[in-house]
Structure formats: structure tokens, C-alpha cells
Design a protein around this motif. Structure first.
Motif, PDB file in Angstrom:
ATOM      1  N   PHE A 239     -36.817  72.035 -27.367  1.00 33.89           N
ATOM      2  CA  PHE A 239     -34.983  71.705 -26.551  1.00 33.89           C
ATOM      3  C   PHE A 239     -33.567  71.857 -26.375  1.00 33.89           C
ATOM      4  O   PHE A 239     -33.172  73.193 -27.669  1.00 33.89           O
ATOM      5  CB  PHE A 239     -34.314  70.153 -27.065  1.00 33.89           C
ATOM      6  CG  PHE A 239     -35.977  68.657 -26.286  1.00 33.89           C
ATOM      7  CD1 PHE A 239     -35.900  68.350 -25.489  1.00 33.89           C
ATOM      8  CD2 PHE A 239     -37.095  68.409 -27.830  1.00 33.89           C
ATOM      9  CE1 PHE A 239     -37.086  67.389 -25.756  1.00 33.89           C
ATOM     10  CE2 PHE A 239     -37.292  67.329 -27.537  1.00 33.89           C
ATOM     11  CZ  PHE A 239     -38.000  67.243 -26.567  1.00 33.89           C
ATOM     12  N   LEU A 240     -33.311  72.746 -25.186  1.00 38.46           N
ATOM     13  CA  LEU A 240     -32.058  73.332 -25.202  1.00 38.46           C
ATOM     14  C   LEU A 240     -31.318  72.130 -25.392  1.00 38.46           C
ATOM     15  O   LEU A 240     -30.624  71.996 -26.303  1.00 38.46           O
ATOM     16  CB  LEU A 240     -32.066  73.577 -23.970  1.00 38.46           C
ATOM     17  CG  LEU A 240     -33.006  74.619 -23.293  1.00 38.46           C
ATOM     18  CD1 LEU A 240     -33.631  75.331 -22.170  1.00 38.46           C
ATOM     19  CD2 LEU A 240     -32.795  76.123 -24.182  1.00 38.46           C
ATOM     20  N   ILE A 241     -31.035  70.715 -24.540  1.00 41.74           N
ATOM     21  CA  ILE A 241     -30.695  69.715 -25.190  1.00 41.74           C
ATOM     22  C   ILE A 241     -30.550  68.589 -24.982  1.00 41.74           C
ATOM     23  O   ILE A 241     -32.199  68.277 -24.206  1.00 41.74           O
ATOM     24  CB  ILE A 241     -28.854  69.658 -24.719  1.00 41.74           C
ATOM     25  CG1 ILE A 241     -29.324  69.906 -22.863  1.00 41.74           C
ATOM     26  CG2 ILE A 241     -28.269  71.101 -24.387  1.00 41.74           C
ATOM     27  CD1 ILE A 241     -28.844  69.737 -21.989  1.00 41.74           C
ATOM     28  N   PRO A 242     -30.260  67.870 -26.105  1.00 40.88           N
ATOM     29  CA  PRO A 242     -29.322  68.372 -27.641  1.00 40.88           C
ATOM     30  C   PRO A 242     -30.699  68.721 -28.521  1.00 40.88           C
ATOM     31  O   PRO A 242     -31.487  69.070 -28.353  1.00 40.88           O
ATOM     32  CB  PRO A 242     -29.536  66.378 -27.451  1.00 40.88           C
ATOM     33  CG  PRO A 242     -31.105  66.005 -27.497  1.00 40.88           C
ATOM     34  CD  PRO A 242     -31.371  66.398 -25.839  1.00 40.88           C
ATOM     35  N   SER A 243     -29.721  69.070 -29.587  1.00 42.60           N
ATOM     36  CA  SER A 243     -29.734  69.705 -30.850  1.00 42.60           C
ATOM     37  C   SER A 243     -30.774  69.196 -31.482  1.00 42.60           C
ATOM     38  O   SER A 243     -30.200  67.630 -31.763  1.00 42.60           O
ATOM     39  CB  SER A 243     -29.345  71.274 -30.658  1.00 42.60           C
ATOM     40  OG  SER A 243     -28.150  70.495 -31.637  1.00 42.60           O
TER      41      SER A 243
END
Length: 1179
Positions: A239-243
Motif C-alpha cells: 500500500f502506498l496509502i494508507p501506511s
């Protein structure tokens, strides 16, 4: 309906304006600006505050909690009869008027306050200056392009576009996050561009700010160089966002919940959502941005919980859990309602609100906290309720309920109005109530008064009050009669009375007879194609207007002309199987209805019945004769077992078209009369035809002649048009009218015209019965208004319609200017030109034509081409594409405008050159000089070089007997070569060759050929007829059948040698010797009888190659030191076949081969394993 409510001894104020007009009333806020009011700094500030009351309230304002004296600020004014403030911001800083405003409306009965209105100006700041470094990234890795727009009020709307203001395409791989950043799960080569631009649109000011363009360069995975953004192969999603693996989100009740998960990986991950403990609210949930955003509108407490997003590709999956909590700003459960009380009455104000956390409830009176207000013994505050007991005149006031928590507040005004009012009856006077006998009747008596009036009812003579059976008196004053009868009809009087006075009103009750169906429709069984009638006779009150409706199977009747509804029946003609069902007649009045049903069954007709066309109608009679109409009646002929569907009425006009019959009208088969509309100046004769399922009857006998009188035309000719055939004329045309349309003798046409928007008066001419008229001397392509009016001896036709046309066109005068060309690639160019002025077109602009031709190739070897082509671009275009161009060529072109007349002058010739393209196929590819281990390839350069040739590419691979391809070998050849010799190839092997040319733009199409190296000739007796056959027999020496054949031949030779020795010892000859003696070939060498050997192979002979064997292409024979080397016999020295005595089989095979080739051309094909003519020499 207006009525008096009695809830907790409190009056409900009616909405009747006549009542409200005379009542004293504390102020009520009717309109106010929103709590959070964002203003446009370019416009005046308008803060709304309106209120009503009796007397009309006055207004004042506070700003940031202190009194705002508008009289001291010349820029601020208050609208008349309103509290609305208008701030003139011209020359002023808007920031000085930001703050928290509150409006107060007061009169002698109380004070109402508005919400706190927070005034803030909208802001659209400029993007901070920055320099974006180019981003270089390897194909396949993830990428984030940050937007970071300036903070605005309200926040801006973010979108990404290119330099041409076109939105960048988004997908499951590339998408925009909620914060405006652009995310790439993995980048592709096609993502390279230098105009990634983030735009921020500020909605309040309608301005757009733009970030500096970002340049992204995506390198090929094979490229090895220094990168600024890393490199990647296939990888699991992350995942790039959320972490992290989990996160949390808080949202307020009623707002929009947006959860976002963007993942990277290769291949591109797919994102899905689930709720850990429950389901999504179906009607409020949507998935946006290719499933990466979960959106739930109008959030409620039930939407709290854990939400999981999953990113998955073929390598793995990854999860992220988002814990959502729902808080709530205060919201109303029940707002306090205005309270109207009479002196000494009691009542309650209730204010209930909810929220998370639970809101705090406080009260104020007339804008002052209730604990600081004057004490009132009749008032008691208990939390969210104020209790009033024994109120007194003069204690009217406005109370404010304030509910607040950390997320917001609510404010509601409610007044307590203590009134002393005489009764008023609000029900309209002399109102008439209508009911059906035996039904319920309700007579209204809405009233208002303080104290609450008492209601009594009287009928007619007012001898006694109406109370008890059959009357019921409700609390709101309504009188109910459970079962109304005719004797209950009459005049009723309602009386409203309190301690201050009395009021009365009269209403009327009419009891009507019910609607009843006396004759119901009956069950019917009818044969197909017959008619059926359902009857439905009804009795109803004579004062009510009934409406008859029929339905089929509880639905509407089919939209079919076969269904005919009359006042008391339904007729269905030509019944079909689809008509079967239940038919219901419904009689409806304004008060009641009744219905009855019957079923229709359709059966097949009796087979014995013969169906025929009907007989023609008879006894035609004309009645009710008028100038423009007549009534025609007739008697139908025999139906012949098939009902008549319709009658066709025809007419003949003996004045204009003698002997020709025309259809006039049709009528249903159930009618025998038709009312015919006629035209003037016609001599009518009528006849009637009957139509049933079989067909049309013969025509009836004609009626007598009926002549109508001439009159002026009723219509004008149709199809009027105005156009030009030459540049200086106008042709006005129309469709001539028929004699039937002329309405009288002497038909002529009045033709009128005038130049549109120039001439006011019409020019006209009357012409005979023609279809067009030409006006000469008109200006070129000028709009004209034209009219054509019919005239006969009895007058003129109606006012004709105005039609706009144009005079004739001429060739355009001017060529397009500013002609330019943009070469897009080696085969496509875009031409631009400046459209010509409309006045120079001199006609209706049809478009532009581009003439272009290839002047020559830029390569000296390519031929000269002059083939002119034309492309047409319709309409007022200013550019066009030229496709299918020849690369590396010089083109000339020009542009011309054209109209309906033709083409205008050409623009000056322009030229352009097309860049290099990939070359065409080589003109030929030939395989020559096949040998044991080498081949020569020859080729010609492409006819279409399309640029400067940089070389050739040759690829080749082996092909075995099963068509399985071997490894590919590749050679790069210079451009000036036209042949190449391949050495060190495998013998007896088939090869496939792929050959193409190259320019600086790349490689052209491939030409393929197949060929084979030759076989070892020592293995075979004769050359075969086919290269293809040899190519198919690779590695034949390893085949079992071939080994067996060789063994058989060796055994045969051994037997022959034994016979030879026996004959020698006996001094005789053997058959082979006889055959050799009989041969006349001068090159044939006889066998030496003394040693039983062939002279050709004697050691005394010169060392020559065998006759019939192949000589290498260089003209030499390879030998070793031994004169008896197997190389002399065409072998390699390793594959020769021997007898058991060591003699070489080639002695026979080589000799026979020499004889066979001496008499004809030597075969150039690969050898065959078996030669039957050679075998015969041993038999």
C-alpha cells in the motif's frame, strides 16, 4: 384543513393569514445566512436576517460578541423592513469585516436571535514558485507525483491535465488520490511525458491555479543507467496509502465518509473492500477511482466499524484495516414549538437534541440566559423542558434553546404568546358536503380563540344541539354522522363560544343515491373472427356525472380500433384468441363507483363454415346535402360468415379525372352511414366496398352525381423553394396544384419575391399553371424571401407562407491564406489554412479541397512520381489531415475553397518533406550455389527505400523433417552488399531464411525463403528431381529401411563378384560384361577381363573426379595424399559403403550415374537414395 389543536391546554395558531393579521405575535426568524458563510471578496457582503412579528420587529447586530453600530460605518447599510446587512467593499479590505455576526429581532412581545454567522472571505492563493526536477524512472516501478496545492477557502478541486488542457487518463494503474497526488501503481513506457500538470480550481472565485509541469521519463527495463527513482521487476502488492496494516478515521454523522487505499505492485493490483462486521449500506455506498475509494454518504452511527481494503495481484494479496468511528454534532430530536396560551392556562416548551457526545441543553429568554432573566413564578425549567402554569397576560416572550457539544451547536427560537381572543370559525361559510347514502359524513368546524372555544352544532331550526346517536362530536369541532341517510341532508350550524364571545358558521350536507350496475355483462363464448358485445347498464344519482371505464384482466383495454366503448356497452369486432379474458365495466362518479365483470372465451370456428368475400353494399343514398359536405348511407351485403371490418368509400371526379376512382375515407364495419367532407368545384360520384377477413367485396353501384360549387382556393402550392441556376438569377419553384385542389376554373399563381432585410415591398408576377418562375439580374448568392399564392376565377388563396431562398452562386473569388503544413510522421501531415472571408465565397460554403502530389523521392534511386490526389474537408474547416504519404519524399500541395458552383482559385503551391520511414520488402531474394556446407543468397534493394538504407538483417535457422525450427542465427549486412555466401552449414539440411532491410527509422517487412544444402552423393545412385524432396530426407542414413536396402545391395554385389570369378575361371562372359560391350557410349570404359576391374578406376588413370559427381563451386577437388582416397568418389571419407571383400560400391553406382547424365542435362537437385535405372543394371 385549518383546525384548532388542543394539546396540553395550548392553542395552535392557524396559518390563515386573515387570522394572523390581527394577532399580536413575538418575533420569529424567517431567513438567515448559513452559520459558515464564505464570501466572494469581489462582491458586496450580504448577511441575511429576516423576521416576522406583530408589530413588525426591529433589528440589531453584534460582531464578535459586541454591539455592531452600523450607523458608524458608512460602508454598511440595512435593508428596509429587514435586518439584512449589505457591506460595500469597494476600496475596503474584506478582512476587516470577517468575524462572528449575530442578528437580533425584537418587538414589544419578545426578542428572537439568529445563529452565530461566521463570515470568512474565500481565498485562492497563488502556487508558490518551485522548480520541478525531471523524474527518471525505470519501467515497472511505482511513482507518486505530488500536487500540494495552496490552501484555499474553501479547499480547491484538484485535477491533472496536460499542456493542451486535456484530462490525463486514469485507470486501475494510474489514479488521483483524495489529496490530489497522482499515483502510479507501476509505470509504463507510455507514461513518459513532459506535461504532467496539477490544476487547482477554487470554486468560490472560479479561478484556476496551475503547478509547474512535471517531466517523467520511463526507461526500458533493459536500459542500464543511473536512475533517480529505482527499478523493479514483478513484485507483490504494497500500500502506498494508507501506511501500515491498520489506521483509523473519524467522521461526523450526516457527512460523507471517504476511505482510500492505493497500492503499488507489478502486475497492477486490484483493490476490493469489505466491512469486517456487517454489510455496506447499499443505497448510500459507492466505489470511486477504480475501486480505490469507498464513499458512504449521509453517515449514521451504524456505519461505524472496521473496514478492510485488499490489494491483490497474481503474486500475493495485502490487507489494510481502517477503524471508523462516528461522532455527531448536535441534531434535533424535537424542536420547541411556538406556544399560544390563554391567561391562566398551562403549557410546555420541549427541546430535545442528540449527538455524540451528548449535547448540553441551555435556555435563554429574549436572548438573555434564563438564569439572568427576570424571575417568573409561572415558569419552571427542568433540563430540556420549560413548564408554564397559570400564565398571565403580558408574559409573552421568545425562548432560545441552545444544544452544543465539541462538534457544533444548534439554536432554536420558540415564543410563548399569551392571548385573549374572541372565537373565530375558520371553515369557509356555506360550504357544501356531498356523501353517498349509507356512508360516513364529516362536517368541519375549524376555529380559533383564546381561551379555546367550545363547539356546538345545530340542524335546520336549531331546536336542540346535535349530540348522541347518530352524531359524534370530535375534539377539533368536527361533526361525524356514521351512516348518512337522505333525511340527514340539510343546513347545519356550527357555533364557537368562549368567555370573550361567540361565532357561528353554516354548512350544507347533501346525501346522494349510490351508483349501481343494473344489467351486468354476461359470460360469452364466441367463435374466432366473430363480434361480441358486453352490456353494462347503470343507475346513478341524477345530479352526479358518471364516467364508464372498461378494463381487461385488471389492465387497460388494448389500444386497438376493434374495441369500441359506448355509453353502456363494449363491442369487440373480429375476435382473436388474444381477446380471451375477464372484462370489467367500472362506473365512476365524483363520490363513488361500482363495477361488474364477465369472462370471454374464444373458440375455433366450425370447420363446415365457408368464408367468402362480402357482397357489395346496395342502395347508396345522398342526404343532408351542404356546399362542403354530404351524408352517404347504404345497405351492407351478405357477410358470408366473416364479419365486415370496414367499409371503404371511393369517389370519382367526372370534371377533372373522369373514370378514375380515389379512396375518400373508411368507416367501421358496424356503421352504414358516413358524413363526407367535400371540396369545391368537383363533380362527385361515390361507391362503397366492404372488407372482411377474406378480402374486399366488389364495388357497389355508383351513386348519383353530386356537384359542388366553385370557390376561391383553400390552399397554396406546396414545395415552394428559391434557388439559382446562374450567378445572376433566382428560380422560384413549387409543386403545381391539382384540379381537385384548385377549387375552381382559371387556376394561376401569384409569385412574389423581395431581397431579405433590404426590400420592404414585394415584387410580384402572375403566371399561368406552371411550376417555376425565373427572376433575372439578381446579385450573386443573396437571400430572398419568396411566396407563391394560388388564384382562380373566384378569388385568391390564403396568405402564403414565406420561404427563404438564395439567388445563384458563382465561383469563389479568393484562395485560402496562410497555408501551412505540419508533418506529423513519415506518412501523415496536417495542413492548416486561414478560411476565406464569407463574402468571397459567393455561394453556400461546401468546404475545402487539398490537392497534393508526390513530386519526387528524396532518394536518388527511387523513381519519379506525379500522382495528384485530392482530399475534401466539408464545412468551414481550417485544417485537415493528409494520410497515406510516402516516407522520405518531397510533396507539393495547394488548398482551394469550393461552393455549390465549383472550386475557387488555388493557393500558391507549398512543399514539405516527409521524414524517413521503415523500408519496404527487398525486391527479391534468391538462393544460389547450394553445396554440402554452403549456400549463396542474392537480393535486390527495396523498391520503396523510404530513406537511406543503413543495412540488412539476415536471420536463418534449420528446419527438420517434422518442421521443428532450430536456433536462430543472425547476420548484419552492409547496405552496399547484394549477396552473401554462408559457409560451415550442415550438409543435407533444410534452412529457413528471414531477410529485411533497415533505415534509421527501423527495420522493414521480412521476406522469407527456404533452401537446403546438398547431400553426400556417395550415398545415392542418381540425382533426384526435387530439391524439396532432398530437403525432406535429412539424416536418411540413420533410417532402418535404408540400412536394410544397403545390406541387400551389398549382398547382391557379393553374389555378382562370385559369379564374375566363376566365369573368369571358365573363360566365359557374365551378363554385366555383355551389357557393357553392347553399350555404344564412347565415354563408357569397359571392364578389364584380366583383373575383373573397371578401367576408369585404374591406378594408371589421371586423378579425376567421378563423372556425374558434383564439383565444388570453386572449381577444385579436395584430395589427400592417397590416390585411392574416398574423396575422389564424392564422399567425405567417413560415410562410404563397402562390400564384405572391401570393394567400394561406388564402382557401380558411379558408372551408372555417368551414363545417365551423359545423355541429358545434369541434375542440379539433391540426390535420391534409390535410382531404379541403376538397379536394373544388376538384374
Amino acid at each position: 384543513m385549518l383546525f384548532l389543536g388542543n394539546l396540553g391546554n395550548a392553542l395552535e395558531v392557524p396559518l390563515d393569514p386573515k387570522v394572523l393579521e390581527g394577532l399580536p405575535q413575538p418575533p420569529t426568524i424567517t431567513h438567515q445566512s448559513p452559520k459558515d458563510f464564505i464570501i466572494d471578496p469581489r462582491e458586496n457582503i450580504v448577511i441575511h436576517c429576516d423576521a416576522k412579528g406583530k408589530p413588525h420587529p426591529s433589528f440589531s447586530w453584534t460582531r464578535n460578541g459586541t454591539h455592531f453600530d452600523i450607523d458608524q460605518d458608512p460602508k454598511v447599510t440595512m435593508r428596509p423592513h429587514s435586518g439584512t446587512l449589505v457591506v460595500d467593499i469597494s476600496g475596503e479590505k474584506v478582512e476587516s469585516y470577517e468575524g462572528v455576526y449575530q442578528c437580533t429581532a425584537r418587538n414589544e412581545h419578545g426578542t428572537a436571535v439568529s445563529n452565530n454567522i461566521v463570515i470568512r472571505q474565500s481565498r485562492s492563493p497563488l502556487w508558490s514558485k518551485e522548480r520541478n526536477e525531471p523524474i527518471i524512472v525505470q519501467e515497472g516501478v511505482s511513482l507518486v507525483l505530488q500536487c500540494r496545492p495552496p490552501a484555499g477557502l474553501p479547499p480547491p478541486i484538484i485535477f491533472w491535465m496536460n499542456i493542451n488542457f486535456q484530462r490525463l487518463p486514469q485507470s486501475s494503474r494510474v489514479s488521483q488520490a483524495l489529496n490530489g497526488d497522482l499515483y502510479f501503481s507501476n509505470v509504463l513506457k507510455e507514461d513518459s511525458r513532459n506535461d504532467y500538470i496539477c490544476y487547482a480550481r477554487f470554486p468560490h472565485t472560479q479561478t484556476i491555479q496551475q503547478k509547474q509541469p512535471i517531466t517523467v521519463t520511463v526507461l526500458n527495463r533493459k536500459c542500464v543507467c543511473v536512475l533517480t527513482y529505482g527499478s523493479a521487476e514483478e513484485r507483490r502488492p504494497t500500500f502506498l496509502i494508507p501506511s501500515g496494516s491498520s489506521s483509523s478515521k473519524m467522521v461526523l454523522r450526516g457527512q460523507v465518509l471517504e476511505l482510500e487505499c492505493i497500492a503499488e505492485g507489478l502486475p497492477t493490483p486490484e483493490v476490493s473492500w469489505s466491512k469486517v462486521s456487517g454489510e455496506f449500506p447499499a443505497k448510500r455506498t459507492s466505489f470511486l477511482h477504480f475501486q480505490k475509494t469507498l464513499r458512504i454518504v449521509d453517515v449514521s452511527e451504524a456505519d461505524a466499524g472496521e473496514y478492510r481494503c485488499t490489494a491483490r495481484n497474481r503474486l500475493a494479496s495485502v490487507h489494510h484495516t481502517i477503524r471508523v468511528t462516528v461522532k455527531a454534532a448536535p441534531y434535533w430530536i424535537s424542536t420547541p414549538r411556538n406556544l399560544v396560551l390563554a391567561p391562566r392556562e398551562r403549557g410546555n416548551l420541549i427541546c430535545r437534541a442528540s449527538g455524540t457526545p451528548k449535547p448540553t441543553i441551555t435556555w435563554a429568554m429574549n436572548g438573555i440566559p434564563i438564569e439572568n432573566s427576570p424571575k417568573d413564578p409561572s415558569r419552571k425549567v427542568e433540563g430540556d423542558t420549560i413548564i408554564f402554569e397559570e400564565v398571565q397576560t403580558g408574559s409573552s416572550a421568545v425562548y432560545q434553546c441552545h444544544a452544543s457539544n465539541e462538534y457544533g451547536y444548534l439554536l432554536s427560537n420558540a415564543f410563548v404568546n399569551v392571548l385573549s381572543e374572541t372565537p373565530r370559525v375558520l371553515t369557509p361559510a356555506n360550504k357544501v358536503y356531498q356523501v353517498i347514502r349509507n356512508s360516513r359524513a364529516l362536517l368541519d368546524c375549524s376555529s380559533f380563540g383564546s381561551p379555546i372555544p367550545k363547539i356546538t352544532w345545530f340542524k335546520d331550526s336549531r331546536s336542540s344541539t346535535l349530540d348522541g346517536d347518530p352524531y359524534v362530536l370530535h375534539e377539533n369541532g368536527t361533526l361525524e354522522i356514521h351512516v348518512a341517510q337522505a333525511l340527514n341532508s340539510g343546513k347545519y350550524t356550527c357555533v364557537a363560544r368562549n368567555s370573550l364571545g361567540i361565532s357561528e358558521n353554516h354548512v350544507y350536507l347533501e346525501v346522494k343515491e349510490p351508483t349501481r350496475i343494473l344489467k351486468q355483462p354476461e359470460y360469452k363464448v364466441v367463435q374466432r373472427n366473430r363480434n361480441v358485445v358486453f352490456e353494462c347498464k347503470v343507475k346513478h344519482d341524477p345530479s352526479l356525472i358518471p364516467t364508464m371505464t372498461w378494463v381487461k384482466d385488471n389492465g387497460e383495454l388494448p389500444d386497438d380500433e376493434r374495441f369500441v366503448v359506448d355509453s353502456d356497452s363494449l363491442t369487440i369486432t373480429d375476435v382473436t384468441e388474444n381477446d380471451a379474458g375477464t372484462y370489467t365495466c367500472i362506473m365512476i362518479t365524483t363520490l363513488d363507483q361500482d363495477s361488474a365483470s364477465a369472462e370471454l372465451t374464444v373458440v375455433a370456428p366450425t370447420p363446415a363454415i365457408v368464408y367468402e368475400q362480402p357482397d357489395p353494399p346496395t342502395d347508396l343514398e345522398l342526404t343532408d346535402q351542404k356546399p362542403r359536405s354530404v351524408q352517404l348511407t347504404w345497405i351492407p351485403g351478405d357477410e358470408h360468415n366473416s364479419p365486415i371490418h370496414m367499409f371503404v368509400i371511393q369517389y370519382a371526379d367526372s370534371l377533372h379525372h373522369h373514370g378514375h376512382w380515389h379512396n375518400l375515407t373508411v368507416v367501421p364495419g358496424t356503421k352504414t352511414t358516413a358524413h363526407l367532407k367535400l371540396s369545391p368545384y368537383v363533380h362527385y360520384t361515390f361507391r362503397v366496398l366492404a372488407l372482411n377477413a377474406v378480402g374486399l367485396s366488389n364495388p357497389s353501384l355508383p351513386s348519383r352525381v353530386y356537384k359542388t360549387n366553385p370557390s376561391a382556393p383553400d390552399e397554396n402550392p406546396s414545395g415552394v423553394d428559391g434557388f439559382g441556376t446562374e450567378h445572376d438569377n433566382l428560380v422560384i419553384s413549387w409543386k403545381p396544384m391539382s384540379g381537385h385542389q384548385a377549387n375552381g376554373p382559371g387556376l394561376q399563381y401569384k409569385v412574389m419575391w423581395r431581397q431579405k432585410d433590404v426590400d420592404k415591398e414585394w415584387t410580384s408576377v402572375t403566371v399561368a399553371n406552371v411550376s417555376k418562375f425565373m427572376v433575372s439580374g439578381t446579385p450573386t448568392f443573396t437571400p430572398y424571401e419568396v411566396q407563391v399564392q394560388a388564384i382562380n376565377d373566384y378569388g385568391i388563396g390564403p396568405e402564403p407562407a414565406v420561404v427563404t431562398g438564395h439567388s445563384g452562386e458563382d465561383l469563389p473569388m479568393q484562395a485560402p491564406d496562410t497555408v501551412q503544413v505540419l508533418v506529423l510522421n513519415s506518412s501523415l501531415a496536417e495542413v492548416h489554412w486561414e478560411p476565406v472571408p464569407p463574402k468571397t465565397v459567393r455561394g453556400r460554403l461546401k468546404g475545402y479541397k487539398v490537392y497534393y502530389w508526390r513530386e519526387r523521392s528524396l532518394h536518388k534511386h527511387n523513381p519519379h512520381h506525379v500522382e495528384q490526389q485530392v482530399l475534401t474537408f466539408s464545412g468551414n474547416k481550417s485544417h485537415g489531415m493528409l494520410p497515406g504519404l510516402q516516407p522520405y519524399s518531397l510533396y507539393l500541395f495547394n488548398v482551394r475553397v469550393f461552393n455549390g458552383k465549383g472550386e475557387g482559385p488555388a493557393s500558391s503551391n507549398q512543399q514539405f518533406e516527409t521524414p524517413e520511414g521503415v523500408p519496404g520488402r527487398p525486391s527479391f531474394l534468391r538462393i544460389t550455389n547450394p553445396n554440402l556446407d554452403s549456400l549463396t543468397l542474392e537480393w535486390g534493394p527495396p523498391y520503396d527505400r523510404n530513406g537511406r538504407l543503413t543495412g540488412y538483417t539476415l536471420k536463418y535457422q534449420t528446419v527438420n523433417i517434422s518442421d521443428v525450427l532450430g536456433p536462430v542465427e543472425e547476420l548484419a549486412l552492409p547496405a552496399n552488399e547484394t549477396s552473401v555466401t554462408l559457409i560451415n552449414l550442415k550438409y543435407s539440411t533444410r534452412y529457413k531464411f528471414y531477410f529485411n532491410a533497415k533505415t534509421g527509422q527501423g527495420a522493414g517487412p521480412v521476406v522469407t525463403e527456404e533452401a537446403a544444402t546438398i547431400m553426400d552423393e556417395g550415398m545415392f545412385l542418381m540425382h533426384p528431381p526435387s530439391v524439396a524432396m532432398a530437403a525432406r530426407q535429412v539424416d536418411i542414413a540413420t533410417q532402418g529401411w535404408f540400412i536394410g536396402l544397403m545390406c541387400a545391395i551389398a549382398l547382391l554385389i557379393l553374389v555378382l563378384l562370385i559369379i564374375c570369378f566363376i566365369q573368369r575361371n571358365k573363360g566365359g562372359k557374365y551378363p554385366v560384361k555383355e551389357k557393357e560391350d553392347a553399350h555404344t557410349d564412347p565415354e563408357f570404359q569397359p571392364m578389364k577381363e584380366d583383373d575383373c576391374t573397371f578401367g576408369e578406376y585404374s591406378d594408371t588413370e589421371d586423378h579425376k573426379p567421378l563423372k556425374g559427381s558434383r564439383t565444388p563451386s570453386n572449381g577444385t577437388v579436395h584430395r589427400d595424399n592417397s590416390d585411392d582416397s574416398l574423396v575422389d568418389y564424392g564422399g567425405d571419407g567417413g560415410d562410404g559403403q563397402f562390400n564384405e571383400d572391401g570393394s567400394f560400391i561406388g564402382q557401380y553406382s558411379g558408372k551408372s550415374s555417368a551414363r545417365d547424365t551423359a545423355g541429358g542435362h545434369e541434375s542440379s537437385e539433391a540426390p535420391s537414395p534409390v535410382n531404379t535405372s541403376a538397379m536394373n543394371s544388376f538384374v
